[in-house]
Design a protein around this motif. Structure first.
Motif, mmCIF file in Angstrom:
data_model
loop_
_atom_site.group_PDB
_atom_site.id
_atom_site.type_symbol
_atom_site.label_atom_id
_atom_site.label_comp_id
_atom_site.label_asym_id
_atom_site.label_seq_id
_atom_site.Cartn_x
_atom_site.Cartn_y
_atom_site.Cartn_z
ATOM 1 N N ALA A 190 0.854 -1.340 0.173
ATOM 2 C CA ALA A 190 0.071 0.006 0.012
ATOM 3 C C ALA A 190 0.708 1.354 -0.044
ATOM 4 C CB ALA A 190 -0.981 0.090 1.302
ATOM 5 N N ILE A 191 1.909 1.206 0.911
ATOM 6 C CA ILE A 191 2.774 2.212 0.833
ATOM 7 C C ILE A 191 3.476 2.611 -0.537
ATOM 8 C CG2 ILE A 191 4.884 3.381 1.592
ATOM 9 C CD1 ILE A 191 4.111 2.312 4.690
ATOM 10 N N VAL A 192 4.172 1.558 -0.989
ATOM 11 C CA VAL A 192 4.978 1.513 -2.299
ATOM 12 C C VAL A 192 3.962 1.950 -3.439
ATOM 13 C CG1 VAL A 192 6.112 0.216 -4.048
ATOM 14 C CG2 VAL A 192 6.629 -0.008 -1.497
ATOM 15 N N LEU A 193 2.733 1.598 -3.346
ATOM 16 C CA LEU A 193 1.818 1.871 -4.538
ATOM 17 C C LEU A 193 0.994 3.231 -4.217
ATOM 18 C CD1 LEU A 193 0.610 -1.634 -5.266
ATOM 19 C CD2 LEU A 193 2.008 -0.264 -6.546
ATOM 20 N N GLY A 195 1.360 5.259 -1.348
ATOM 21 C CA GLY A 195 1.931 6.180 -0.301
ATOM 22 C C GLY A 195 1.114 6.330 0.863
#
Lengths: 225, 225
Positions: A190-193, A195
DNA sequence: GTCTATAGGGAGATAGAC
DNA sequence: GTCTATCTCCCTATAGAC
Protein backbone atom coordinates in the motif's frame (compact mmCIF):
# COMPACT_ATOMS: atom_id res chain seq x y z
CA UNK A 1 18.31 -40.31 -5.28
CA UNK A 2 16.30 -42.31 -2.77
CA UNK A 3 13.98 -40.71 -0.22
CA UNK A 4 16.16 -41.78 2.66
CA UNK A 5 19.06 -39.40 3.09
CA UNK A 6 22.53 -40.82 3.37
CA UNK A 7 24.24 -40.39 6.72
CA UNK A 8 26.60 -37.97 5.05
CA UNK A 9 23.75 -35.81 3.76
CA UNK A 10 22.15 -35.67 7.19
CA UNK A 11 25.34 -34.50 8.84
CA UNK A 12 25.91 -32.02 6.05
CA UNK A 13 22.50 -30.46 6.61
CA UNK A 14 23.01 -30.35 10.37
CA UNK A 15 26.36 -28.62 9.92
CA UNK A 16 24.86 -26.14 7.47
CA UNK A 17 22.00 -25.20 9.79
CA UNK A 18 24.39 -24.86 12.70
CA UNK A 19 26.73 -22.73 10.61
CA UNK A 20 23.88 -20.41 9.59
CA UNK A 21 22.95 -19.82 13.22
CA UNK A 22 26.53 -19.17 14.33
CA UNK A 23 27.38 -16.93 11.37
CA UNK A 24 24.14 -15.07 12.08
CA UNK A 25 25.17 -14.38 15.67
CA UNK A 26 28.89 -13.78 15.31
CA UNK A 27 29.53 -12.72 11.72
CA UNK A 28 32.13 -14.23 9.47
CA UNK A 29 35.32 -13.60 11.40
CA UNK A 30 33.65 -14.06 14.78
CA UNK A 31 32.50 -17.54 13.91
CA UNK A 32 34.82 -20.40 14.83
CA UNK A 33 34.75 -23.90 13.47
CA UNK A 34 34.68 -25.01 17.11
CA UNK A 35 31.44 -23.11 17.74
CA UNK A 36 29.80 -24.58 14.65
CA UNK A 37 30.92 -28.05 15.68
CA UNK A 38 29.43 -27.59 19.16
CA UNK A 39 26.13 -26.39 17.69
CA UNK A 40 26.04 -29.41 15.35
CA UNK A 41 27.13 -31.88 18.08
CA UNK A 42 30.37 -32.78 16.43
CA UNK A 43 34.06 -32.33 17.03
CA UNK A 44 35.77 -29.54 15.08
CA UNK A 45 37.88 -31.87 12.97
CA UNK A 46 34.81 -33.72 11.71
CA UNK A 47 33.44 -30.74 9.84
CA UNK A 48 36.33 -30.95 7.42
CA UNK A 49 35.07 -34.28 6.15
CA UNK A 50 32.02 -32.44 4.72
CA UNK A 51 33.35 -28.95 3.96
CA UNK A 52 36.93 -28.34 3.08
CA UNK A 53 37.18 -24.94 4.74
CA UNK A 54 35.38 -22.20 6.61
CA UNK A 55 35.09 -20.30 3.32
CA UNK A 56 33.36 -23.29 1.77
CA UNK A 57 30.78 -23.25 4.54
CA UNK A 58 29.98 -19.54 4.46
CA UNK A 59 29.71 -19.72 0.71
CA UNK A 60 27.05 -22.43 0.95
CA UNK A 61 25.12 -20.47 3.59
CA UNK A 62 25.13 -17.26 1.54
CA UNK A 63 23.89 -18.99 -1.59
CA UNK A 64 21.00 -20.69 0.18
CA UNK A 65 19.81 -17.33 1.51
CA UNK A 66 19.55 -15.50 -1.79
CA UNK A 67 18.39 -18.56 -3.73
CA UNK A 68 15.44 -19.08 -1.39
CA UNK A 69 14.25 -15.54 -2.04
CA UNK A 70 14.76 -15.69 -5.79
CA UNK A 71 12.93 -19.02 -6.07
CA UNK A 72 10.06 -17.92 -3.85
CA UNK A 73 9.43 -14.74 -5.82
CA UNK A 74 9.81 -16.47 -9.18
CA UNK A 75 7.30 -19.13 -8.16
CA UNK A 76 4.79 -16.57 -6.88
CA UNK A 77 4.97 -14.61 -10.13
CA UNK A 78 4.48 -17.70 -12.26
CA UNK A 79 1.43 -18.63 -10.18
CA UNK A 80 -0.34 -15.41 -11.15
CA UNK A 81 -2.83 -15.40 -14.05
CA UNK A 82 -1.81 -13.55 -17.20
CA UNK A 83 -4.48 -11.00 -16.43
CA UNK A 84 -2.75 -9.92 -13.20
CA UNK A 85 -2.03 -6.21 -13.01
CA UNK A 86 1.31 -4.66 -12.15
CA UNK A 87 -0.10 -3.98 -8.72
CA UNK A 88 -0.97 -7.67 -8.32
CA UNK A 89 2.56 -8.65 -9.26
CA UNK A 90 4.15 -6.18 -6.89
CA UNK A 91 1.99 -7.35 -4.01
CA UNK A 92 2.73 -10.99 -4.79
CA UNK A 93 6.47 -10.38 -5.05
CA UNK A 94 6.56 -8.50 -1.75
CA UNK A 95 4.65 -11.27 0.00
CA UNK A 96 6.88 -13.97 -1.50
CA UNK A 97 10.05 -12.10 -0.59
CA UNK A 98 8.92 -11.67 3.00
CA UNK A 99 7.80 -15.28 3.31
CA UNK A 100 11.15 -16.50 2.07
CA UNK A 101 13.35 -14.35 4.28
CA UNK A 102 11.30 -15.27 7.32
CA UNK A 103 11.25 -18.95 6.38
CA UNK A 104 15.02 -19.21 6.03
CA UNK A 105 15.63 -16.45 8.53
CA UNK A 106 18.84 -17.92 9.89
CA UNK A 107 20.35 -17.95 6.43
CA UNK A 108 19.20 -14.48 5.39
CA UNK A 109 20.26 -12.98 8.71
CA UNK A 110 23.61 -14.73 8.42
CA UNK A 111 23.97 -13.12 5.01
CA UNK A 112 23.11 -9.68 6.34
CA UNK A 113 25.66 -10.03 9.12
CA UNK A 114 28.47 -11.75 7.30
CA UNK A 115 28.37 -10.76 3.63
CA UNK A 116 30.33 -7.57 4.17
CA UNK A 117 33.25 -9.38 5.80
CA UNK A 118 33.55 -12.38 3.57
CA UNK A 119 36.62 -12.84 1.33
CA UNK A 120 36.24 -10.95 -1.91
CA UNK A 121 36.00 -13.94 -4.28
CA UNK A 122 33.08 -15.45 -2.38
CA UNK A 123 31.27 -12.15 -2.05
CA UNK A 124 31.60 -11.49 -5.78
CA UNK A 125 29.85 -14.71 -6.70
CA UNK A 126 27.00 -14.10 -4.28
CA UNK A 127 26.67 -10.49 -5.40
CA UNK A 128 26.09 -11.73 -8.93
CA UNK A 129 23.15 -13.83 -7.68
CA UNK A 130 21.78 -10.79 -5.88
CA UNK A 131 22.05 -8.68 -9.00
CA UNK A 132 20.03 -11.28 -10.88
CA UNK A 133 17.34 -10.99 -8.26
CA UNK A 134 17.43 -7.22 -8.54
CA UNK A 135 16.79 -7.45 -12.26
CA UNK A 136 13.61 -9.46 -11.64
CA UNK A 137 12.32 -6.51 -9.64
CA UNK A 138 13.43 -4.09 -12.31
CA UNK A 139 11.26 -6.04 -14.77
CA UNK A 140 8.26 -6.08 -12.46
CA UNK A 141 8.47 -2.33 -12.01
CA UNK A 142 9.12 -1.37 -15.61
CA UNK A 143 6.30 -3.65 -16.71
CA UNK A 144 3.85 -1.94 -14.37
CA UNK A 145 5.10 1.42 -15.57
CA UNK A 146 4.58 0.50 -19.20
CA UNK A 147 1.04 -0.54 -18.40
CA UNK A 148 0.42 3.00 -17.23
CA UNK A 149 -0.02 2.13 -13.59
CA UNK A 150 2.61 4.57 -12.28
CA UNK A 151 2.85 8.33 -12.22
CA UNK A 152 5.04 9.49 -15.07
CA UNK A 153 7.64 10.97 -12.71
CA UNK A 154 8.39 7.67 -10.98
CA UNK A 155 12.09 6.75 -10.87
CA UNK A 156 12.09 2.98 -11.16
CA UNK A 157 15.70 2.38 -10.21
CA UNK A 158 15.38 4.36 -6.99
CA UNK A 159 12.03 2.72 -6.35
CA UNK A 160 13.65 -0.70 -6.61
CA UNK A 161 16.42 0.30 -4.22
CA UNK A 162 13.84 1.66 -1.80
CA UNK A 163 11.72 -1.48 -1.95
CA UNK A 164 14.57 -3.96 -1.64
CA UNK A 165 16.21 -1.95 1.13
CA UNK A 166 13.03 -1.89 3.19
CA UNK A 167 12.35 -5.59 2.51
CA UNK A 168 15.87 -6.66 3.39
CA UNK A 169 15.62 -4.77 6.63
CA UNK A 170 12.48 -6.61 7.76
CA UNK A 171 14.52 -9.56 9.05
CA UNK A 172 15.90 -7.18 11.67
CA UNK A 173 12.56 -6.45 13.29
CA UNK A 174 10.02 -9.05 12.17
CA UNK A 175 9.25 -11.55 14.91
CA UNK A 176 7.17 -14.64 14.11
CA UNK A 177 4.13 -14.77 16.37
CA UNK A 178 3.41 -11.09 16.09
CA UNK A 179 2.03 -9.45 12.98
CA UNK A 180 1.36 -11.84 10.09
CA UNK A 181 3.45 -11.80 6.96
CA UNK A 182 0.31 -11.06 4.94
CA UNK A 183 -0.44 -7.96 7.00
CA UNK A 184 3.07 -6.65 6.61
CA UNK A 185 3.07 -7.38 2.88
CA UNK A 186 -0.28 -5.67 2.38
CA UNK A 187 0.75 -2.52 4.20
CA UNK A 188 4.10 -2.34 2.50
CA UNK A 189 2.49 -2.72 -0.92
CA UNK A 190 0.00 0.00 0.00
CA UNK A 191 2.81 2.42 0.85
CA UNK A 192 4.87 1.62 -2.21
CA UNK A 193 1.89 1.91 -4.55
CA UNK A 194 -0.31 4.56 -2.97
CA UNK A 195 1.92 6.23 -0.41
CA UNK A 196 0.92 7.30 3.06
CA UNK A 197 -1.26 10.10 1.77
CA UNK A 198 -2.56 8.14 -1.20
CA UNK A 199 -5.92 7.09 -2.47
CA UNK A 200 -6.91 3.46 -2.16
CA UNK A 201 -8.14 3.01 -5.72
CA UNK A 202 -6.20 4.07 -8.83
CA UNK A 203 -8.41 7.00 -9.92
CA UNK A 204 -11.55 9.02 -9.36
CA UNK A 205 -11.91 8.69 -5.62
CA UNK A 206 -10.80 12.15 -4.62
CA UNK A 207 -14.17 12.95 -3.05
CA UNK A 208 -13.94 9.96 -0.70
CA UNK A 209 -10.61 11.02 0.72
CA UNK A 210 -10.20 12.70 4.09
CA UNK A 211 -10.51 16.50 3.89
CA UNK A 212 -7.42 18.44 2.83
CA UNK A 213 -4.80 19.10 5.48
CA UNK A 214 -5.80 21.90 7.81
CA UNK A 215 -2.86 24.23 8.47
CA UNK A 216 -2.56 23.16 12.09
CA UNK A 217 0.73 23.69 13.85
CA UNK A 218 3.09 20.80 14.37
CA UNK A 219 3.17 19.30 17.86
CA UNK A 220 5.59 20.89 20.28
CA UNK A 221 7.62 17.73 20.42
CA UNK A 222 8.15 17.61 16.66
CA UNK A 223 8.99 21.28 16.48
CA UNK A 224 11.58 20.87 19.23
CA UNK A 225 12.98 17.49 18.16
CA UNK B 1 39.73 24.51 24.95
CA UNK B 2 42.01 26.22 22.44
CA UNK B 3 41.63 25.90 18.69
CA UNK B 4 44.84 23.94 18.39
CA UNK B 5 44.21 20.32 19.16
CA UNK B 6 46.51 18.60 21.61
CA UNK B 7 48.77 15.93 20.17
CA UNK B 8 46.73 13.40 22.06
CA UNK B 9 43.46 14.56 20.51
CA UNK B 10 44.94 14.42 17.01
CA UNK B 11 46.09 10.84 17.48
CA UNK B 12 42.79 9.92 19.04
CA UNK B 13 40.89 11.20 16.01
CA UNK B 14 43.27 9.44 13.62
CA UNK B 15 42.80 6.18 15.50
CA UNK B 16 39.03 6.59 15.53
CA UNK B 17 38.83 7.24 11.78
CA UNK B 18 41.12 4.30 11.09
CA UNK B 19 39.05 2.08 13.37
CA UNK B 20 35.83 3.04 11.57
CA UNK B 21 37.33 2.07 8.21
CA UNK B 22 38.67 -1.25 9.46
CA UNK B 23 35.51 -2.18 11.40
CA UNK B 24 33.56 -1.26 8.25
CA UNK B 25 35.57 -3.70 6.13
CA UNK B 26 36.09 -6.58 8.55
CA UNK B 27 33.34 -6.39 11.16
CA UNK B 28 33.93 -6.52 14.89
CA UNK B 29 35.65 -9.86 15.30
CA UNK B 30 37.50 -9.58 11.99
CA UNK B 31 39.13 -6.32 13.00
CA UNK B 32 42.53 -6.55 14.68
CA UNK B 33 44.27 -3.88 16.67
CA UNK B 34 47.22 -4.42 14.36
CA UNK B 35 45.13 -3.51 11.31
CA UNK B 36 43.82 -0.36 12.98
CA UNK B 37 47.34 0.58 14.04
CA UNK B 38 48.64 0.13 10.49
CA UNK B 39 45.81 2.25 9.10
CA UNK B 40 46.56 4.97 11.65
CA UNK B 41 50.35 4.75 11.19
CA UNK B 42 51.07 3.56 14.67
CA UNK B 43 52.27 0.46 16.43
CA UNK B 44 49.58 -1.76 17.98
CA UNK B 45 50.66 -1.13 21.54
CA UNK B 46 50.29 2.63 21.15
CA UNK B 47 46.55 2.47 20.66
CA UNK B 48 46.15 1.41 24.27
CA UNK B 49 47.41 4.77 25.44
CA UNK B 50 44.22 6.33 23.94
CA UNK B 51 41.64 3.55 24.23
CA UNK B 52 41.80 0.97 26.93
CA UNK B 53 40.43 -1.88 24.80
CA UNK B 54 38.99 -2.93 21.48
CA UNK B 55 35.52 -2.71 23.03
CA UNK B 56 36.19 0.87 24.00
CA UNK B 57 37.02 1.69 20.40
CA UNK B 58 34.02 0.02 18.76
CA UNK B 59 31.78 1.65 21.33
CA UNK B 60 33.03 5.11 20.34
CA UNK B 61 32.61 4.33 16.63
CA UNK B 62 29.04 3.08 17.05
CA UNK B 63 27.96 6.11 19.06
CA UNK B 64 29.36 8.58 16.53
CA UNK B 65 27.35 6.91 13.75
CA UNK B 66 23.91 7.11 15.34
CA UNK B 67 24.56 10.47 16.99
CA UNK B 68 25.43 12.08 13.66
CA UNK B 69 22.09 10.98 12.20
CA UNK B 70 20.05 12.01 15.24
CA UNK B 71 21.71 15.44 15.38
CA UNK B 72 21.36 16.03 11.65
CA UNK B 73 17.65 15.22 11.60
CA UNK B 74 16.94 17.16 14.79
CA UNK B 75 18.69 20.22 13.37
CA UNK B 76 16.83 20.00 10.05
CA UNK B 77 13.47 19.79 11.82
CA UNK B 78 14.24 22.76 14.05
CA UNK B 79 15.22 24.79 10.98
CA UNK B 80 11.74 24.42 9.48
CA UNK B 81 9.15 27.18 9.98
CA UNK B 82 6.21 26.42 12.24
CA UNK B 83 3.99 26.50 9.17
CA UNK B 84 5.75 23.50 7.62
CA UNK B 85 3.42 20.67 6.69
CA UNK B 86 3.89 17.04 7.66
CA UNK B 87 5.08 16.46 4.13
CA UNK B 88 7.71 19.18 4.52
CA UNK B 89 8.95 17.57 7.71
CA UNK B 90 9.16 14.12 6.20
CA UNK B 91 11.09 15.39 3.21
CA UNK B 92 13.46 17.33 5.44
CA UNK B 93 14.04 14.38 7.75
CA UNK B 94 14.76 12.03 4.86
CA UNK B 95 17.22 14.49 3.35
CA UNK B 96 18.95 15.07 6.69
CA UNK B 97 19.17 11.35 7.43
CA UNK B 98 20.72 10.66 4.03
CA UNK B 99 23.16 13.57 4.30
CA UNK B 100 24.35 12.34 7.67
CA UNK B 101 24.87 8.71 6.79
CA UNK B 102 26.74 9.67 3.64
CA UNK B 103 28.81 12.28 5.48
CA UNK B 104 29.96 9.87 8.18
CA UNK B 105 29.69 6.88 5.88
CA UNK B 106 32.61 5.00 7.40
CA UNK B 107 31.00 5.16 10.82
CA UNK B 108 27.49 4.22 9.70
CA UNK B 109 28.76 1.38 7.55
CA UNK B 110 30.92 0.19 10.42
CA UNK B 111 27.79 0.13 12.54
CA UNK B 112 25.82 -1.82 9.95
CA UNK B 113 28.60 -4.39 9.70
CA UNK B 114 29.64 -4.70 13.30
CA UNK B 115 26.65 -3.95 15.53
CA UNK B 116 25.32 -7.49 15.38
CA UNK B 117 28.58 -9.00 16.66
CA UNK B 118 29.46 -6.58 19.38
CA UNK B 119 29.41 -7.65 23.05
CA UNK B 120 25.93 -7.40 24.50
CA UNK B 121 26.53 -4.55 26.96
CA UNK B 122 27.87 -2.26 24.25
CA UNK B 123 25.11 -3.12 21.82
CA UNK B 124 22.43 -2.46 24.44
CA UNK B 125 23.63 1.09 25.02
CA UNK B 126 23.75 1.85 21.31
CA UNK B 127 20.37 0.26 20.73
CA UNK B 128 18.88 2.66 23.25
CA UNK B 129 20.23 5.59 21.21
CA UNK B 130 18.71 4.07 18.08
CA UNK B 131 15.33 3.68 19.75
CA UNK B 132 15.40 7.34 20.67
CA UNK B 133 15.96 8.16 17.03
CA UNK B 134 13.10 5.89 16.02
CA UNK B 135 10.76 7.77 18.33
CA UNK B 136 11.58 11.03 16.58
CA UNK B 137 10.30 9.47 13.38
CA UNK B 138 7.25 8.13 15.13
CA UNK B 139 6.44 11.70 16.18
CA UNK B 140 6.93 13.07 12.68
CA UNK B 141 4.56 10.48 11.24
CA UNK B 142 1.87 10.67 13.88
CA UNK B 143 1.95 14.44 13.67
CA UNK B 144 1.37 14.35 9.92
CA UNK B 145 -1.41 11.83 10.45
CA UNK B 146 -3.14 14.01 13.01
CA UNK B 147 -3.01 16.90 10.58
CA UNK B 148 -5.06 14.80 8.20
CA UNK B 149 -2.35 14.36 5.63
CA UNK B 150 -2.49 10.56 5.56
CA UNK B 151 -5.12 8.10 4.46
CA UNK B 152 -6.98 6.77 7.49
CA UNK B 153 -5.79 3.20 6.93
CA UNK B 154 -2.09 4.08 7.23
CA UNK B 155 -0.13 1.95 9.72
CA UNK B 156 2.42 4.36 11.13
CA UNK B 157 4.58 1.84 12.95
CA UNK B 158 5.06 -0.28 9.85
CA UNK B 159 5.61 2.85 7.79
CA UNK B 160 8.38 3.93 10.12
CA UNK B 161 10.06 0.52 9.91
CA UNK B 162 9.92 0.58 6.12
CA UNK B 163 11.23 4.12 5.84
CA UNK B 164 14.13 3.59 8.23
CA UNK B 165 14.95 0.26 6.61
CA UNK B 166 15.15 1.78 3.16
CA UNK B 167 17.16 4.73 4.45
CA UNK B 168 19.60 2.56 6.36
CA UNK B 169 20.13 0.47 3.27
CA UNK B 170 21.20 3.44 1.15
CA UNK B 171 24.75 3.30 2.49
CA UNK B 172 25.07 -0.01 0.70
CA UNK B 173 24.52 1.40 -2.78
CA UNK B 174 24.88 5.19 -2.66
CA UNK B 175 28.10 6.36 -4.32
CA UNK B 176 29.15 10.00 -3.98
CA UNK B 177 29.62 11.51 -7.42
CA UNK B 178 26.56 9.83 -8.87
CA UNK B 179 23.02 10.85 -8.07
CA UNK B 180 22.74 13.75 -5.63
CA UNK B 181 21.44 13.27 -2.11
CA UNK B 182 18.66 15.73 -2.89
CA UNK B 183 17.45 13.65 -5.83
CA UNK B 184 17.35 10.50 -3.75
CA UNK B 185 15.61 12.27 -0.88
CA UNK B 186 13.00 13.77 -3.19
CA UNK B 187 12.17 10.46 -4.84
CA UNK B 188 12.06 8.57 -1.54
CA UNK B 189 9.72 11.16 -0.10
CA UNK B 190 7.55 10.93 -3.20
CA UNK B 191 7.26 7.16 -2.84
CA UNK B 192 6.53 7.30 0.87
CA UNK B 193 3.93 10.04 0.51
CA UNK B 194 2.33 9.46 -2.88
CA UNK B 195 3.43 5.98 -3.83
CA UNK B 196 4.47 4.88 -7.29
CA UNK B 197 0.95 5.20 -8.66
CA UNK B 198 0.11 8.32 -6.69
CA UNK B 199 -1.02 11.79 -7.44
CA UNK B 200 1.46 14.61 -7.01
CA UNK B 201 -0.78 16.95 -5.00
CA UNK B 202 -2.79 15.90 -1.94
CA UNK B 203 -6.28 16.02 -3.42
CA UNK B 204 -8.49 16.86 -6.38
CA UNK B 205 -6.14 16.11 -9.24
CA UNK B 206 -7.69 12.88 -10.45
CA UNK B 207 -8.43 14.32 -13.89
CA UNK B 208 -4.76 15.21 -14.45
CA UNK B 209 -3.54 11.70 -13.79
CA UNK B 210 -2.43 9.33 -16.56
CA UNK B 211 -5.31 7.26 -17.94
CA UNK B 212 -6.30 4.15 -15.98
CA UNK B 213 -4.26 1.02 -16.56
CA UNK B 214 -5.12 -0.71 -19.79
CA UNK B 215 -5.40 -4.48 -19.29
CA UNK B 216 -2.32 -5.22 -21.33
CA UNK B 217 -0.54 -8.50 -20.76
CA UNK B 218 2.60 -8.59 -18.66
CA UNK B 219 5.86 -8.87 -20.58
CA UNK B 220 7.01 -12.40 -21.36
CA UNK B 221 10.01 -11.96 -19.11
CA UNK B 222 7.92 -11.03 -16.10
CA UNK B 223 5.45 -13.84 -16.70
CA UNK B 224 8.30 -16.35 -16.89
CA UNK B 225 10.47 -14.93 -14.11
C1' DG C 1 53.12 9.51 23.51
C1' DT C 2 55.15 6.01 21.08
C1' DC C 3 58.08 2.33 20.90
C1' DT C 4 59.75 -2.98 21.35
C1' DA C 5 59.01 -7.33 23.18
C1' DT C 6 56.30 -10.79 24.80
C1' DA C 7 52.87 -13.32 27.73
C1' DG C 8 48.95 -16.21 27.30
C1' DG C 9 45.27 -17.82 24.79
C1' DG C 10 42.64 -19.48 20.72
C1' DA C 11 42.21 -19.74 15.82
C1' DG C 12 41.98 -22.92 11.19
C1' DA C 13 43.43 -26.90 9.44
C1' DT C 14 45.71 -31.73 9.13
C1' DA C 15 47.11 -36.68 10.35
C1' DG C 16 46.03 -40.89 11.53
C1' DA C 17 43.48 -44.04 14.95
C1' DC C 18 39.08 -46.22 15.25
C1' DG D 1 32.31 -40.67 9.28
C1' DT D 2 33.94 -39.22 13.48
C1' DC D 3 37.32 -39.09 16.75
C1' DT D 4 41.86 -37.23 19.32
C1' DA D 5 45.93 -34.79 19.11
C1' DT D 6 48.58 -31.28 17.45
C1' DC D 7 50.99 -27.93 14.20
C1' DT D 8 51.48 -23.24 13.13
C1' DC D 9 49.95 -18.86 13.19
C1' DC D 10 48.02 -14.60 15.00
C1' DC D 11 45.15 -12.43 18.40
C1' DT D 12 44.51 -8.85 22.66
C1' DA D 13 46.70 -6.73 26.08
C1' DT D 14 50.66 -5.52 29.16
C1' DA D 15 55.46 -4.00 30.77
C1' DG D 16 58.87 -1.10 30.59
C1' DA D 17 62.48 1.44 27.61
C1' DC D 18 62.91 5.82 25.36
Amino acid sequence: MTKKLAKSAISQKRILDAAARIFRDYGYAGTTMRAIADEADLKPGSIYYHYKSKDDLISAVLDIGIRAVTDSVGKALRALPDTATGRDRIEAAIRAHLSAIIEVGDYTLATRRALGQVPEAIRARNTRMRDTYGSIWQEILSDAHQRGEFRTTANLKLARLFILGALNWTVEWFKPGGRSIDDVAREFAAIVLDGLSGRVEPVGLAEELPPPAKPKRASARVRAA
